[in-house]
Design a protein around this motif. Sequence first.
Motif, PDB file in Angstrom:
ATOM      1  N   HIS A  46       0.836  -1.205   0.000  1.00  0.00           N
ATOM      2  CA  HIS A  46       0.000   0.000   0.000  1.00  0.00           C
ATOM      3  C   HIS A  46       0.869   1.251   0.000  1.00  0.00           C
ATOM      4  CE1 HIS A  46      -3.808   2.135   1.754  1.00  0.00           C
ATOM      5  NE2 HIS A  46      -3.557   2.451   0.511  1.00  0.00           N
ATOM      6  N   MET A  47       1.945   1.253   0.782  1.00  0.00           N
ATOM      7  CA  MET A  47       2.837   2.414   0.819  1.00  0.00           C
ATOM      8  C   MET A  47       3.526   2.632  -0.529  1.00  0.00           C
ATOM      9  SD  MET A  47       4.530   2.083   4.625  1.00  0.00           S
ATOM     10  CE  MET A  47       5.201   3.737   4.552  1.00  0.00           C
ATOM     11  N   VAL A  48       3.902   1.526  -1.202  1.00  0.00           N
ATOM     12  CA  VAL A  48       4.520   1.656  -2.541  1.00  0.00           C
ATOM     13  C   VAL A  48       3.548   2.297  -3.525  1.00  0.00           C
ATOM     14  CG1 VAL A  48       5.407   0.324  -4.475  1.00  0.00           C
ATOM     15  CG2 VAL A  48       6.109  -0.259  -2.167  1.00  0.00           C
ATOM     16  N   GLU A 168      -0.633  12.666   1.904  1.00  0.00           N
ATOM     17  CA  GLU A 168       0.130  12.740   3.145  1.00  0.00           C
ATOM     18  C   GLU A 168      -0.655  12.095   4.303  1.00  0.00           C
ATOM     19  OE1 GLU A 168       3.481  14.279   1.577  1.00  0.00           O
ATOM     20  OE2 GLU A 168       3.124  13.644   3.631  1.00  0.00           O
ATOM     21  N   ARG A 169      -1.988  12.326   4.332  1.00  0.00           N
ATOM     22  CA  ARG A 169      -2.820  11.723   5.376  1.00  0.00           C
ATOM     23  C   ARG A 169      -2.779  10.199   5.297  1.00  0.00           C
ATOM     24  NH1 ARG A 169      -9.322  11.618   5.213  1.00  0.00           N
ATOM     25  NH2 ARG A 169      -9.687  10.311   7.065  1.00  0.00           N
ATOM     26  N   ALA A 170      -2.907   9.676   4.041  1.00  0.00           N
ATOM     27  CA  ALA A 170      -2.877   8.219   3.885  1.00  0.00           C
ATOM     28  C   ALA A 170      -1.507   7.657   4.249  1.00  0.00           C
ATOM     29  CB  ALA A 170      -3.234   7.838   2.440  1.00  0.00           C
ATOM     30  N   ALA A 171      -0.440   8.371   3.863  1.00  0.00           N
ATOM     31  CA  ALA A 171       0.913   7.896   4.181  1.00  0.00           C
ATOM     32  C   ALA A 171       1.152   7.869   5.693  1.00  0.00           C
ATOM     33  CB  ALA A 171       1.947   8.784   3.492  1.00  0.00           C
ATOM     34  N   ALA A 172       0.624   8.900   6.391  1.00  0.00           N
ATOM     35  CA  ALA A 172       0.786   8.933   7.853  1.00  0.00           C
ATOM     36  C   ALA A 172       0.058   7.765   8.501  1.00  0.00           C
ATOM     37  CB  ALA A 172       0.273  10.263   8.398  1.00  0.00           C
ATOM     38  N   TYR A 173      -1.153   7.471   7.970  1.00  0.00           N
ATOM     39  CA  TYR A 173      -1.923   6.338   8.523  1.00  0.00           C
ATOM     40  C   TYR A 173      -1.158   5.030   8.334  1.00  0.00           C
ATOM     41  CZ  TYR A 173      -5.734   3.001   9.238  1.00  0.00           C
ATOM     42  OH  TYR A 173      -6.497   1.976   9.690  1.00  0.00           O
TER      43      TYR A 173
END
Length: 841
Positions: A46-48, A168-173
């Motif tokens: 997911h992060m990729v 950025e919000r999704a990456a922080a989660y």
Amino acid sequence: MKIRDTLIAGCCLFALLTALVGYFGGRSLKEVSGVFNAVTDDVVPHMVILDDLRTAGLRIVSSTLELAFSFSAGEGQGGQETDWDDDLIMVESARKMFDDALRRLDSHGSLAPEEREMAGDIRTVGLRMVGTSQEIVQAVQSGARPADLFALKERFVGEERAFLSHLERAAAYEAEELASTREEVSSTISVAHLKLATFSGVAFILAIVGGVFAARAIARPIAILHDGVVRVGRGALETRIDVDAHTEIGTLAAAFNQMTSDLRCAQDEIVATNSYLDNVIRSMVDALLVLSPDGTIVETNSALGTLLGYHEAELAGHPFAIVMDDRVAAQELLAELVEEGQVPDREVFYRAKDGEIIPVVISGAAMHGPAGEIQGLVCIAHDISERRRAEEDIRQLAYFDPLTGLPNRSLFQIRLVQTIASGRRMGGVSGLLYLYLDRFKDVNDTLGHVLGDQLLKGVTERLKGCVRQSDFLARVGGDEFAIIFAPPCDRRSIAERARLILDLLASPFLLDGKEIFISTSIGITLFPEDGEDGETLLRHVDMALYDAKAKGRNAYSFFMEEMNRSASERRAIEESLRRALLDDEFFLEYQPQIDLQSGAIFGVEALLRWRHPEQGLIPPSRFIPVAEEMGLIRRLGEWVLRSACLQCRAWIEAGCQPVGVAVNVSGYQFKHPDFVDTVERILAETGLEPELLELELTESTLMEGEDDTIMTLVDLKTRGVSLAIDDFGTGYSSLSYLKNFPIDRLKIDRAFVRDIATDAGGRAIVEAVVAMGRSLGLRVLAEGVEEETEHTFLRERGCDEVQGYLFGRPMPPDELQRRLAPAVPGGGSEAVQGECLFGGV
């Protein structure tokens, strides 16, 4: 119970404990693996995907804004058309990348509800941003007003911020999820550690208990037996062992007691038999051996022990050959003593206990009994090591290399004369190899002479493994070695040995923690085929070595008679080159370079020619390598650069539209410290704009000294000079290096273009280079285009530019000037189009 049964029971217990520990350890590892797989299958992918969405979004924004900027710039120039094709292609490529990332996000099935919600938000704002990008593209294509375009750009920037905010919000989660999972993994590992420690401790305690039991049953009688053996070893032959165990140890103890009784009897006999020799043996100054008639050592004196490093009586019972370096010589010496009764002084070699070889002068005599039978042999030896050492030191200084220990040039020349003389008497073919370590000087200059000396020693060890005992290996220079192959040999066998040497020396040398790579060039001559005396053979092998270097090094070459002619021709070229610049024998021709989109000439390549007053035109392939080795290439290259810049400036002053001029740069010229200053000075002297000069460098030049190369390229780029890689695909460039070079153009070598219509491999290479050039933002030019089919193929595959006989042969400046003549108003001449195409957009 027998010892064997006790040991088997202990082994079974240990095996059971090991199996239990392995079982519980495997279960713990399975638990850790399950938690780890959850990370790799869910969070990391997911992060990729989020990172790919961010990259694609930023590319859409940058390429869209670049398109809008190009359109605005074009409007500001009074309506002059601007080529937006590259920007449109970049927008489309980024959009495809964005769509692919969205598809992967949608298909990622292991998202939590909150993650699914954030993914939906990202998709919504992302598609809105993509839609606005499309509106800007359509506005540019339809010629929208700057005000409308500005409004779209403002909205587009806002949507970009919203898109990045959601990302950025999704990456922080996901980062929080990763941290939580990491804690879970750590906890699982701790539990696994605790389990393994517990089971290992239990197994350890049980193993100790079982080991103590087995040791108690076996160790005590063995210890008693050991103590008895130690006492006997110290001379207490009256020792007896009382062991009542009904095991193998009890049987061994009884045999031991019988043995000690036999030893006491034998000891008494030996003392009585040998006592009369003691005084004689101990009084000798030189090393003395008393042998039985069959050559077994009976007695020695202390001088022999001191000489060879043995304790007194340590050699007794051993054959005479144990102290001799050569067993055959030992047998011959014994036979002569038995047959002749004595041996006068003779030089032989003793071998010490530590393996040292000691030269001695030995004399011997047989001891006869009353009936004339031989009762023993006496040998007396005198150490002559000091005398031999002094002789060897003198010989080493005169004939051997002090670093490698190999024969030096003096001994090599003596051996060569001996080999030739032997060949004349006995017949047969001898071979002479001359080896040159390619670029060894670079190792000394960059890594220092200490590592250079270590490298020479390493090379020596590898070469020793390639020669037979009858061959002769020598170091004849700082980076040169020679091998004389004794008969019998022929071309085929010597060629195989040469290939073996090339392969051995091509493997890296590990010196002081560094991997050092070198290669070697080998020249080969044969006796008597290539010469009947040493001087001729050496001259011819030097020619063969030069030919091997000319092949690109890391090669071998046999001498051929043509090399004599080539050497004479080379000397003639060297002499002529020294005066060619002064006598103005060099000139330049120019070959047009064509833009495939417009068909216009956007530049020319300057090609050096030499018109010799007697030989006529001499091709560059004959005189450029000679100029490089003579050190004239810098002067010649500077002349070419200045002449090309002056001619390009002259065309402009004659009214022709500006086109660029490409100049080939030698590696020697490029690596010189003042190269950049020389280019800048010539541009200033000739008044040519830097943007109209392109320097072409080969792949091999760029790959040497990457850091220095990048600094030089960046220095040239900041001065406005264009840069190209010539003959791309024929070298060994790495894409990881290529992306770091500030290159403007790739030139595909004509070897790949020549058979493009029939050779599938050539087509694949050309297509790959074109695609790679586009992905790196580089222009791609194909050289050597001579057929219309080649032209069509290259245009269809998206190649940017071409050069070859189909569009124009190399021509004098005045002929090319006619093709660059000023444009007729409204006529759309090549020169006008070439001006806007040169250097890209």
